[in-house]
Scaffold this active site. Structure first.
Site, short mmCIF file in Angstrom:
data_model
loop_
_atom_site.label_atom_id
_atom_site.label_comp_id
_atom_site.label_asym_id
_atom_site.label_seq_id
_atom_site.Cartn_x
_atom_site.Cartn_y
_atom_site.Cartn_z
N TYR A 1 0.70 -1.22 0.11
CA TYR A 1 -0.15 -0.18 -0.09
C TYR A 1 1.08 1.05 0.02
O TYR A 1 1.76 1.09 0.67
CB TYR A 1 -0.89 -0.12 1.35
CG TYR A 1 -1.70 1.13 1.48
CD1 TYR A 1 -3.00 1.41 1.05
CD2 TYR A 1 -1.25 2.44 1.72
CE1 TYR A 1 -3.84 2.42 0.72
CE2 TYR A 1 -2.06 3.50 2.01
CZ TYR A 1 -3.41 3.60 1.52
OH TYR A 1 -3.90 4.62 1.67
N GLU B 1 -3.68 7.69 -3.70
CA GLU B 1 -3.65 6.24 -3.25
C GLU B 1 -3.45 5.22 -4.44
O GLU B 1 -4.00 4.99 -5.16
CB GLU B 1 -4.94 5.97 -2.48
CG GLU B 1 -4.87 4.69 -1.74
CD GLU B 1 -6.04 4.42 -1.00
OE1 GLU B 1 -6.23 4.34 0.40
OE2 GLU B 1 -7.14 4.25 -1.59
#
Lengths: 387, 293
Positions: free
Chosen positions: A108, A196
């Site tokens: 991530y 993101e």
């Protein structure tokens, strides 16, 4: 403002962040040609502004162009229902066709403007592909945060920290700095609130790739980024919310029965809360703003009434610069014009509240009036119950 | 007594010749605020509402000894206006403008750290010390000199609070609207520390909302240091996560900043959290009585 995955990836590519080769398609017929060009083995991904697409059947792997066509036919035009779309789902109008990659590991990675430190922050986690909030809750130690000095900008040592946090070595570790630099520049140069990449993957060949991407832009800064403002997709927004925005009304649709019309965002939120506290449920958030007049009130009535769940309306105005008598005239005029048949509870306070109440009493329309917010909420809840 | 503004405050208005600036400057003057200068680049040397206009904040401060500035310029120019006041050494800068980009505020925040200026806002109603000085857009007449300090992220919800305090006969020392943006100047904690030093403030009312954790930051300090009672209301219990509720900063994101967790935290810190804003007046009377005021 949110954008689609394919738009986010185009921006990332422009800023030098590696993304899988791919192209967007609106018609199934376009897909086999694209799949052929991309090497045959492709992923077909539904383009809607909502997470959880994979589990809902909006992401499919195809091993050849024929299979790609079949998947595209299934996905384009479907109503994709994910935990983020609500029961009505979202119509899929476009698919992203991407070369399939063999994944070694998922991470991530995100860049965002952190409100608490008032600085840009890079967030990295060894576990990708899952909800970062869940990881933050269960295993906060797995999440690395790099706070960036806005004046100095992102530094190489911070990329080394991120590489270490992700457990990367050798060439992959070296690739982190240029990737993060691109990510950071995109955040700053385009006034994004958050970029993101989830997951960021390392391929079997050892290359870092943004396998999925989500970007949220600061609405207040869109005036200086016409290229970004153009990416807005009105299909992805609630139709009533789009309509309200045309009249500069700040409207958010909820699922309750009491329509609200309030001046000021804080008071509008508090009004919804008090309705719930009194045993009712708010149908919407609606801030008519500082310049509430007959026209804005009329448009607000129209929008509230288009929501068929609404069974009563609560108007809560605290007159400051806005005078209550003017608002009351607007309310009476609009109620007559729009032919409101539902019970309407009006609470006026502040500047010229008495005069306002008198106007409502003498209008010949059956308004319910209240002195306090709590009383108004009680009356609205009672009105719904007695219907 | 009061915080930040009072009879001694000399206000300059940035954007005084614009529609909003002009309207509110007139209201401030009518309230009795000493508006000593206006700034509109290119209009220096003229007069507006009987107030001298200057081309720059620097000139205005040099000529009029203004010690506070209020900003009514469009969002694209707001950061520049704030930075101009900071550079001119204006001790208090109040930015009313709504819609300032977050990254602009990030840069302003950086500049503030190395300055002697205090910023209130942006996206706020301003600050008032009843009977002495009103800087901003709040309706003056609902305020009354008294014992309660008010600090809030909202506009009309603040008026709602003030109205009750005034009607209950408690009145206010000063009321500060710190604004609804994710990055702003004065925080709840900063405001609490200012009121802590004010001897006339016998009670504090804190009006928060969803998003961020500034209410919690202030509550932790209150628990450890504050001797006066504090009432709080947090708006947004019914707000759906991930949606911005009007104010740019009013958003529950990443499972953080929701009303329930804020309320629970504030209660643990000993604040009196009310369920509806309609209860503030009554709760204030009770707490003051308990303390013998």
């Amino acid at each position: 403002m949110n954008v689609h995955e394919y738009q986010a990836k185009e921006l990332l590519r422009h800023y030098g962040v590696p993304v899988p080769a791919g192209a967007v398609a609106g018609k199934p017929e376009q897909v086999p040609v694209l799949a052929e060009k991309l090497g045959g083995r492709v992923v077909i991904k539904a383009q809607v502004h909502a997470g959880g697409r994979g589990k809902a059947g909006g992401v499919k792997l195809a091993s050849n162009p024929e299979e790609a066509l079949a998947h595209a036919r299934g996905i384009l035009g479907m109503r994709l229902v994910t935990p983020q779309t609500g029961a009505e789902g979202r119509l899929v109008r476009k698919v992203l066709v991407e070369a399939a990659v063999s994944i070694q590991k998922e991470f991530y990675l995100a860049a965002l403007v952190d409100r608490e430190s008032a600085r840009p922050v890079i967030i990295a986690c060894r576990e990708g592909g899952m909800e970062i909030e869940a990881v933050a809750h269960s295993a906060p130690e797995k999440i690395a945060r790099e706070v960036v000095d806005p004046l100095a900008g992102l530094q190489p040592f911070q990329a080394r920290h991120v590489a270490a946090a992700l457990g990367l070595e050798g060439e992959a570790a070296k690739a982190v700095f240029p990737l993060l630099t691109g990510l950071y520049r995109l955040l700053i140069e385009k006034d994004a609130s958050q970029v993101e990449i989830n997951p960021l993957v390392i391929t079997a060949a050892g290359q870092l790739l943004a396998a999925d991407a989500k970007i949220n832009f600061d609405d207040n800064a869109l005036f200086r980024h016409p290229d970004i403002a153009r990416l807005r997709d009105l299909h992805e927004e609630q139709p009533l919310e789009v309509e309200a925005s045309k009249y500069h009304l700040n409207y958010i649709r909820l699922h309750g029965e009491i329509g609200c019309m309030v001046n000021g965002a804080g008071l509008a939120m508090a009004t919804m809360d008090v309705i719930q506290h009194c045993g009712g449920s708010p149908a919407n958030f609606l801030d008519v703003g500082g310049g509430a007049n007959a026209e804005t009130v009329e448009q607000a009535f129209r929008i509230i009434l288009k929501d068929k769940n609404v069974r009563a309306i609560l108007i809560n105005i605290f007159g400051g610069i806005v005078r209550c008598d003017r608002v009351a005239s607007g309310v009476a005029e609009a109620a007559r014009k729009v032919r409101v048949k539902l019970p309407v509870v009006v609470r006026l306070a502040g500047t010229n509240a008495e005069e306002g109440r008198k106007i409502l009493d003498e209008s010949g329309l059956s308004f319910l009036t209240a002195a306090s917010l709590a009383e108004a909420a009680h009356k609205a809840v009672e009105a719904v119950k007695s219907l | 007594m009061s915080v930040l503004v009072g009879k001694q405050t000399r206000v300059l208005v940035q954007g005084i010749t614009g529609k909003e600036g002009s309207f509110h400057a007139e209201q401030m003057i009518a309230y009795g605020t000493k508006v000593v200068a206006g700034v509109t680049p290119g209009k220096g040397g003229s007069e507006h509402l009987g107030v001298p206009i200057f081309n720059s904040v620097r000139d205005a401060v040099a000529k009029t000894r203004a010690n506070a500035s209020v900003i009514f310029v469009p969002p694209a120019f707001a950061a520049d206006a704030i930075l101009e006041s900071i550079a001119a050494g204006v001790p208090l800068v109040v930015c009313i403008t709504e819609g300032v980009p977050v990254l602009d505020m990030m840069r302003v925040k950086h500049a503030l750290k190395n300055s002697a200026s205090v910023l209130i806002g942006p996206n706020c109603p301003g600050i008032i010390t009843p009977g002495e000085c009103k800087i901003g857009i709040m309706p003056g007449f609902i305020h009354k000199k008294g014992k309660a300090g008010v600090v809030s992220r909202s506009g009309t919800l603040t008026y709602e609070t003030v109205d009750q305090l005034t009607r209950a006969g408690i009145g206010e020392t000063s009321c500060i609207g710190i604004g609804g943006d994710p990055i702003g100047g004065l925080s709840f904690l900063d405001a609490v520390k200012l009121f802590e030093k004010d001897k006339e403030t016998k009670l504090l009312v804190l009006i928060g909302e969803i998003g961020g954790s500034k209410e919690e930051e202030a509550a932790s300090y209150i628990k450890q240091h504050l001797k006066i009672p504090v009432i709080a209301f947090i708006a947004g219990r019914t707000a759906p996560p991930g949606r911005r509720m009007g104010h740019a900063g009013a958003i529950v994101s990443g499972g953080k900043g929701d009303a329930a967790s804020k309320i629970a935290f504030l209660k643990r810190c000993g604040l009196k959290v009310v369920d509806t804003p309609s209860e503030i007046g009554e709760a204030a009377l009770k707490l003051l009585k308990k303390k013998g005021h």
